[in-house]
Design a protein around this motif. Sequence first.
Motif, PDB file in Angstrom:
ATOM      1  N   ASN A 291       0.819  -1.222   0.000  1.00  0.00           N
ATOM      2  CA  ASN A 291       0.000   0.000   0.000  1.00  0.00           C
ATOM      3  C   ASN A 291       0.852   1.271   0.000  1.00  0.00           C
ATOM      4  OD1 ASN A 291       0.859   0.273   2.645  1.00  0.00           O
ATOM      5  ND2 ASN A 291      -1.094  -0.292   3.569  1.00  0.00           N
TER       6      ASN A 291
ATOM      7  N   VAL B 211      10.012  13.217   7.185  1.00  0.00           N
ATOM      8  CA  VAL B 211      10.619  12.613   8.373  1.00  0.00           C
ATOM      9  C   VAL B 211      10.340  11.114   8.300  1.00  0.00           C
ATOM     10  CG1 VAL B 211      10.711  12.616  10.894  1.00  0.00           C
ATOM     11  CG2 VAL B 211      10.149  14.731   9.649  1.00  0.00           C
TER      12      VAL B 211
ATOM     13  N   TYR C 192      12.551   8.246   5.946  1.00  0.00           N
ATOM     14  CA  TYR C 192      12.780   8.110   4.503  1.00  0.00           C
ATOM     15  C   TYR C 192      12.840   6.621   4.145  1.00  0.00           C
ATOM     16  CZ  TYR C 192      14.576  10.137   0.089  1.00  0.00           C
ATOM     17  OH  TYR C 192      14.741  10.577  -1.204  1.00  0.00           O
ATOM     18  N   GLY C 193      11.771   5.887   4.565  1.00  0.00           N
ATOM     19  CA  GLY C 193      11.697   4.452   4.241  1.00  0.00           C
ATOM     20  C   GLY C 193      10.995   4.294   2.908  1.00  0.00           C
TER      21      GLY C 193
ATOM     22  N   ILE D  87       7.796   4.532   2.073  1.00  0.00           N
ATOM     23  CA  ILE D  87       6.817   5.566   1.731  1.00  0.00           C
ATOM     24  C   ILE D  87       7.520   6.911   1.549  1.00  0.00           C
ATOM     25  CG2 ILE D  87       4.792   6.862   2.545  1.00  0.00           C
ATOM     26  CD1 ILE D  87       3.862   4.286   3.951  1.00  0.00           C
TER      27      ILE D  87
ATOM     28  N   ASN E  67       0.569  10.776   8.322  1.00  0.00           N
ATOM     29  CA  ASN E  67      -0.057   9.567   7.770  1.00  0.00           C
ATOM     30  C   ASN E  67       0.669   8.337   8.292  1.00  0.00           C
ATOM     31  OD1 ASN E  67      -2.104  10.628   5.926  1.00  0.00           O
ATOM     32  ND2 ASN E  67      -0.356  11.556   4.889  1.00  0.00           N
TER      33      ASN E  67
ATOM     34  N   GLY F 105      -3.908   3.588   3.299  1.00  0.00           N
ATOM     35  CA  GLY F 105      -3.685   2.390   2.480  1.00  0.00           C
ATOM     36  C   GLY F 105      -4.974   1.802   1.961  1.00  0.00           C
TER      37      GLY F 105
HETATM   38  N1  LIG Z   1      -1.972   5.809   7.033  1.00  0.00           N
HETATM   39  C1  LIG Z   1      -1.925   4.585   6.604  1.00  0.00           C
HETATM   40  O1  LIG Z   1      -2.929   4.015   6.232  1.00  0.00           O
HETATM   41  C2  LIG Z   1      -0.640   3.891   6.545  1.00  0.00           C
HETATM   42  C3  LIG Z   1       0.359   4.171   7.438  1.00  0.00           C
HETATM   43  N2  LIG Z   1       1.545   3.530   7.359  1.00  0.00           N
HETATM   44  C4  LIG Z   1       2.585   3.882   8.340  1.00  0.00           C
HETATM   45  O2  LIG Z   1       3.711   4.369   7.653  1.00  0.00           O
HETATM   46  C5  LIG Z   1       4.865   3.899   8.276  1.00  0.00           C
HETATM   47  C6  LIG Z   1       6.033   3.928   7.346  1.00  0.00           C
HETATM   48  O3  LIG Z   1       5.876   2.996   6.321  1.00  0.00           O
HETATM   49  P1  LIG Z   1       7.105   2.546   5.421  1.00  0.00           P
HETATM   50  O4  LIG Z   1       7.730   3.720   4.791  1.00  0.00           O
HETATM   51  O5  LIG Z   1       6.635   1.465   4.566  1.00  0.00           O
HETATM   52  O6  LIG Z   1       8.056   1.977   6.545  1.00  0.00           O
HETATM   53  P2  LIG Z   1       9.632   1.844   6.503  1.00  0.00           P
HETATM   54  O7  LIG Z   1       9.983   0.960   7.627  1.00  0.00           O
HETATM   55  O8  LIG Z   1      10.067   1.484   5.138  1.00  0.00           O
HETATM   56  O9  LIG Z   1      10.134   3.320   6.820  1.00  0.00           O
HETATM   57  C7  LIG Z   1      10.127   3.915   8.088  1.00  0.00           C
HETATM   58  C8  LIG Z   1      11.359   4.781   8.160  1.00  0.00           C
HETATM   59  O10 LIG Z   1      11.255   5.603   9.294  1.00  0.00           O
HETATM   60  C9  LIG Z   1      12.553   5.705   9.861  1.00  0.00           C
HETATM   61  N3  LIG Z   1      12.425   6.154  11.233  1.00  0.00           N
HETATM   62  C10 LIG Z   1      11.927   5.467  12.282  1.00  0.00           C
HETATM   63  N4  LIG Z   1      11.919   6.258  13.368  1.00  0.00           N
HETATM   64  C11 LIG Z   1      12.421   7.452  13.001  1.00  0.00           C
HETATM   65  C12 LIG Z   1      12.637   8.656  13.666  1.00  0.00           C
HETATM   66  N5  LIG Z   1      12.352   8.804  14.946  1.00  0.00           N
HETATM   67  N6  LIG Z   1      13.155   9.669  12.961  1.00  0.00           N
HETATM   68  C13 LIG Z   1      13.470   9.549  11.661  1.00  0.00           C
HETATM   69  N7  LIG Z   1      13.287   8.428  10.973  1.00  0.00           N
HETATM   70  C14 LIG Z   1      12.745   7.389  11.637  1.00  0.00           C
HETATM   71  C15 LIG Z   1      13.128   4.324   9.705  1.00  0.00           C
HETATM   72  O11 LIG Z   1      14.525   4.305   9.813  1.00  0.00           O
HETATM   73  C16 LIG Z   1      12.638   3.974   8.312  1.00  0.00           C
HETATM   74  O12 LIG Z   1      13.552   4.357   7.323  1.00  0.00           O
HETATM   75  C17 LIG Z   1       4.440   2.479   8.689  1.00  0.00           C
HETATM   76  O13 LIG Z   1       5.254   1.972   9.708  1.00  0.00           O
HETATM   77  C18 LIG Z   1       3.055   2.685   9.142  1.00  0.00           C
HETATM   78  O14 LIG Z   1       3.079   2.958  10.503  1.00  0.00           O
HETATM   79  C19 LIG Z   1       1.797   2.614   6.389  1.00  0.00           C
HETATM   80  C20 LIG Z   1       0.839   2.314   5.484  1.00  0.00           C
HETATM   81  C21 LIG Z   1      -0.485   2.882   5.519  1.00  0.00           C
END
Ligand SMILES: NC(=O)C1=CN([C@@H]2O[C@H](COP(=O)(O)OP(=O)(O)OC[C@H]3O[C@@H](n4cnc5c(N)ncnc54)[C@H](O)[C@@H]3O)[C@@H](O)[C@H]2O)C=CC1
Length: 633
Positions: A333, A382, A384-385, A387, A463, A520
């Motif tokens: 998603n 903030v 940079y994973g 998404i 988000n 998502g």
């Molecule tokens: N609103 C919605 O419906 C959705 C929300 N999400 C949320 O989005 C989040 C991110 O998704 P992805 O990018 O796929 O995850 P990801 O794991 O690929 O990226 C998360 C990034 O955040 C970084 N990070 C963690 N804590 C940090 C901090 N304190 N400061 C700076 N960077 C930090 C991590 O190192 C990582 O690079 C998910 O964990 C989920 O909680 C995901 C999908 C749908």
Amino acid sequence: MPDQPTPLPYLIIDFDSTFTQVEGLDELADIALENSPEREKIVGQIRALTDRGMSGELGFAESLKQRLALLPARREHLPLLVERLQGKVSESIRRNRSFFEQFPGRVYIVSSGFREFIEPVVGEFGIAPEFVLANTFTFDKDDHITGFDPDNVLSRDGGKIEQLRRLHLTGPVYVLGDGYTDYQMREAGLADRFYAFTENVARPAVVAQADKVLPSFDEFLYQNKLPMSLSYPKNRIKVLLLENPDPRAAELLRQEGYQVELVPGGLDEDELVERIEGVSLLGIRSKTQVTARVLEAANRLIGIGAFCIGTNQIDLTECLKKGVAVFNAPFSNTRSVVELALGEILLLARRVPEKNALMHAGKWDKSAGGAFEVRGKKLGIVGYGNIGSQLSVVAEAIGLQVFYFDIAEKLQLGNATRCRTLAELLAQADIVTLHVDGRPENTNLFGAEEFARMKPGALFLNNARGPVVDVPALAAALRSGHLDGAAVDVFPYEPKTNDEPFESELRGLPNVLLTPHIGGSTAEAQRNIAEFVPERLMQYINTGNTQQSVNFPNIQLPEQAAHRLMHIHHNVPGVLAQINQVLAAHSVNILGQYLKTNEHIGYVITDVDKQYEPALIEKLREIEHTIKFRVLY
Ligand SMILES: NC(=O)C1=CN([C@@H]2O[C@H](COP(=O)(O)OP(=O)(O)OC[C@H]3O[C@@H](n4cnc5c(N)ncnc54)[C@H](O)[C@@H]3O)[C@@H](O)[C@H]2O)C=CC1
Ligand SMILES: O=C(O)CCC(=O)C(=O)O
């Protein structure tokens, strides 16, 4: 599998819709009428007659006569039919082929279908022609099928009963079939048990008469302690799916043979504790909290599927300690969240939430006040994973200058600029968007101090996860006018169902877009997730493959013609050595062994020779520090 085999009773197995997934005559009609405009109509009529005959609604002989009268088939169609039926053998029968080969002389196919197509299909399973009792076709001189041999007892009403009587079998006789005529052998006192076989079709009138219902042939073998290709029948695997994942998920899991139960909405801890007993696989989304207490009550849990990205709602460490593997959908998603964030940025920059509300209230407020183009503005990402970095690419395409901050070293995409601290990012961004994960350390990552560091008039988006933001602090920054707008999709507390009201300090604030955690929630994302997660769970159950598990050591395993044993243990020294000592003591040859550990567990897959004594399994189970042990196949 239980280890004490009992002597094999005589098995009387029906052919159509039991040994094969389909009815032979229906398929023959389909082949014979291939180029006919009447195909659909006639095949439909034949199917209806088959059903009426099978459920006992119409006398069998009459149903057969009427079907054959409708069938314009010829001898040349039979090889095509055989080929088709060979590809449609019931799945559970196909996978237990070696069972039939091991017990020649104990299995009879007693069918009102026709020898001409049954013999070659069951012959591939080692069932000899003399163990096939079926009708035979009659042909005219031009090789048209004209009917059936009326002297064959199976062409008559009660034919199966008479046929079984003539076999004079001594010893227990079990009948497996999907039709009423199969049950009638039991009713006539000629069989000790009637098993209604429902893998392909479940006829209520037949099921009602059964001694036992068999969703698969594995279940029959399991109940009777007979050798089987799987260690455990799939129909015994219970799946509990919460929070409405796309229906494709349940469809795939049911196709695999699992029992799937759906609960719309989430369950709270107490409710889940009550429901989790006996469940092997649990499917959730972002709302359901899988706590240590839930896991304590989960006596059969093997795996959890998070039908989303975030897994902060699951106690991953406790899962590890209980040997429960967790899988998610890490990028199904991603694009949907990125598109929502981009849309929100554009709408907030033009103050659309506010203008929209005014218009709905009948107020025309045409003005450029506070509206700006995003081209050339600074977007601060903030996290940079997956998404965050994907948003970086699409945001640049519409002219935003991207700055990002991540606690991990990340590949810089396009022209994005890395910030070394969060403060550095906040000081220069016109728009700040959060894409961090929901780990506990990120709780209140954004509070009064961070909002104060943002530029006056900046926009803010969350988000990611609700607890990452101190909502009262955000509301204060918006009310004071320090921030010009915000978009929020996730909240510290989210209603469990759509019937529960939504409460938040953010309600009613101008230029604030609120959405009910739908980042998502698109058709594409939900469908992708519903295919991705069941696939991971099924692979884990079937092969032990843990690739992409979020808590288990990741092992991708080769296929091996062997028995595969899975052992999960606390990560203490010496367990692998003990496993191998047990194997050596039982003279079992190891064909392949794979071990990976993490801080809590060791995960060992061992492929061994086909032959081993059941006592070996007990010994492996007894090894100290074992968390879970399974024979996979
Ligand atoms: N609103 C919605 O419906 C959705 C929300 N999400 C949320 O989005 C989040 C991110 O998704 P992805 O990018 O796929 O995850 P990801 O794991 O690929 O990226 C998360 C990034 O955040 C970084 N990070 C963690 N804590 C940090 C901090 N304190 N400061 C700076 N960077 C930090 C991590 O190192 C990582 O690079 C998910 O964990 C989920 O909680 C995901 C999908 C749908
Ligand atoms: O759609 C959902 O239920 C949750 C989406 C989400 O937040 C995630 O994928 O982490």
